[in-house]
Design a protein around this motif. Structure first.
Motif: not given
Length: 57
Positions: A10-11, A14-15, A17-18, A35, A38, A42
């Motif tokens: 998930q981490a 998310t990173y 995608e950002h 960023s 995130l 991660y």
């Protein structure tokens, strides 16, 4: 509570995608504060998974 593997996935998602959608990160090639946060999350999830895999707490 999520497993260390799920938290890591998930981490990472998310990173990534950002990094793809953030204008500053994507076009300016300069990581924004979000960023950096995130990426830190991660890295923490990755360390937690390594601890879980090694059996050390």
């Amino acid at each position: 509570m999520t497993s260390p593997e799920e938290a890591l996935q998930q981490a990472r998602a998310t990173y990534e995608e950002h990094a793809r959608t953030c204008r500053q990160c994507h076009f300016d090639a300069v990581p924004c504060p979000v960023s950096k946060h995130l990426l830190r999350a991660y890295n923490n999830a990755r360390r937690e998974q390594m601890r879980a895999n090694s059996g050390v707490r």
